[in-house]
Design an enzyme around this catalytic site. Structure first.
Site, mmCIF file in Angstrom:
data_model
loop_
_atom_site.group_PDB
_atom_site.id
_atom_site.type_symbol
_atom_site.label_atom_id
_atom_site.label_comp_id
_atom_site.label_asym_id
_atom_site.label_seq_id
_atom_site.Cartn_x
_atom_site.Cartn_y
_atom_site.Cartn_z
ATOM 1 N N HIS A 46 0.608 -0.604 0.210
ATOM 2 C CA HIS A 46 -0.195 0.081 0.010
ATOM 3 C C HIS A 46 1.011 1.090 0.248
ATOM 4 O O HIS A 46 1.844 0.687 -0.030
ATOM 5 C CB HIS A 46 -0.901 -0.233 0.818
ATOM 6 C CG HIS A 46 -1.697 -0.939 1.322
ATOM 7 N ND1 HIS A 46 -3.332 -1.077 1.951
ATOM 8 C CD2 HIS A 46 -1.999 -2.095 0.566
ATOM 9 C CE1 HIS A 46 -3.877 -2.103 1.953
ATOM 10 N NE2 HIS A 46 -3.356 -2.486 0.769
ATOM 11 N N GLU A 48 0.820 3.952 1.926
ATOM 12 C CA GLU A 48 1.468 4.311 2.823
ATOM 13 C C GLU A 48 2.619 3.388 3.872
ATOM 14 O O GLU A 48 3.693 3.984 4.145
ATOM 15 C CB GLU A 48 0.103 3.939 4.352
ATOM 16 C CG GLU A 48 -0.806 5.042 3.999
ATOM 17 C CD GLU A 48 -2.245 3.907 3.647
ATOM 18 O OE1 GLU A 48 -1.566 3.386 2.255
ATOM 19 O OE2 GLU A 48 -3.176 4.273 3.645
ATOM 20 N N CYS A 76 -5.732 1.781 6.168
ATOM 21 C CA CYS A 76 -6.940 0.619 6.590
ATOM 22 C C CYS A 76 -5.938 0.217 7.655
ATOM 23 O O CYS A 76 -5.399 0.896 8.311
ATOM 24 C CB CYS A 76 -6.092 -0.548 5.379
ATOM 25 S SG CYS A 76 -4.574 -1.208 5.209
ATOM 26 N N CYS A 79 -2.429 -0.656 8.187
ATOM 27 C CA CYS A 79 -1.521 0.709 7.146
ATOM 28 C C CYS A 79 -1.357 1.844 8.635
ATOM 29 O O CYS A 79 -0.802 2.098 9.109
ATOM 30 C CB CYS A 79 -2.110 1.555 6.131
ATOM 31 S SG CYS A 79 -1.241 0.819 4.478
#
Length: 154
Positions: A46, A48, A76, A79
């Protein structure tokens, strides 16, 4: 947030969900990234997590004290956990995520009172612009999937 949006658009251009992130300390950009889960074949890629890894490498340490993460979508659980563990000072995000967001939508891992670190959180920054990128991406994907789907009647 505009740099994070730029990263989101670059991610979309290679078929990734358009999420982008940037880390800043003392007004200086440390790292930037967009989603790469499909490209890297890695569920943890991701924006992040990638930007946290890059910032740690750039700074030569895992603790990101004094850093702000700007991200186009509410983080999420994975993250948000990475942000807590890396000790970022502040998280600023764009669009809310009613399905997986962990900064107030589904849960609030970033500000959980039992955790040893709780960054400052600000949501909805450029929220409509960030959400529009996601809506456009998924609308195009649905339209493409409809065209690519063979007729059931045959």
């Amino acid at each position: 947030m505009q740099v994070a949006l730029e990263q989101a658009r670059l991610a979309a251009a290679i078929g990734e969900v358009p999420v982008g992130a940037v880390i800043v300390r003392d007004g200086i950009e440390i790292a930037r990234a967009g989603n790469r889960t499909v490209h890297d074949r890695d569920a943890t890629a991701h924006a992040e997590t990638l930007v946290i890894r890059e910032a740690g490498t750039s700074l030569g340490q895992w603790r990101l004290d004094g850093c702000t993460v700007y991200v186009t979508l509410e983080p999420c659980s994975m993250c948000a956990g990475a942000m807590v563990l890396s000790r970022v000072a502040r998280v600023v995000f764009g669009a809310w995520d009613d399905k997986a967001g962990m900064a107030g939508s589904v849960g609030d891992l970033l500000r959980h009172p039992r955790l040893n670190h709780r960054p400052e959180v600000r949501g909805g920054v450029c929220g409509e612009e960030c959400a529009a990128e996601l809506r456009a991406f998924f609308a195009a994907r649905r339209a493409r999937d409809c065209v690519d789907t063979p007729d059931a009647v045959g």
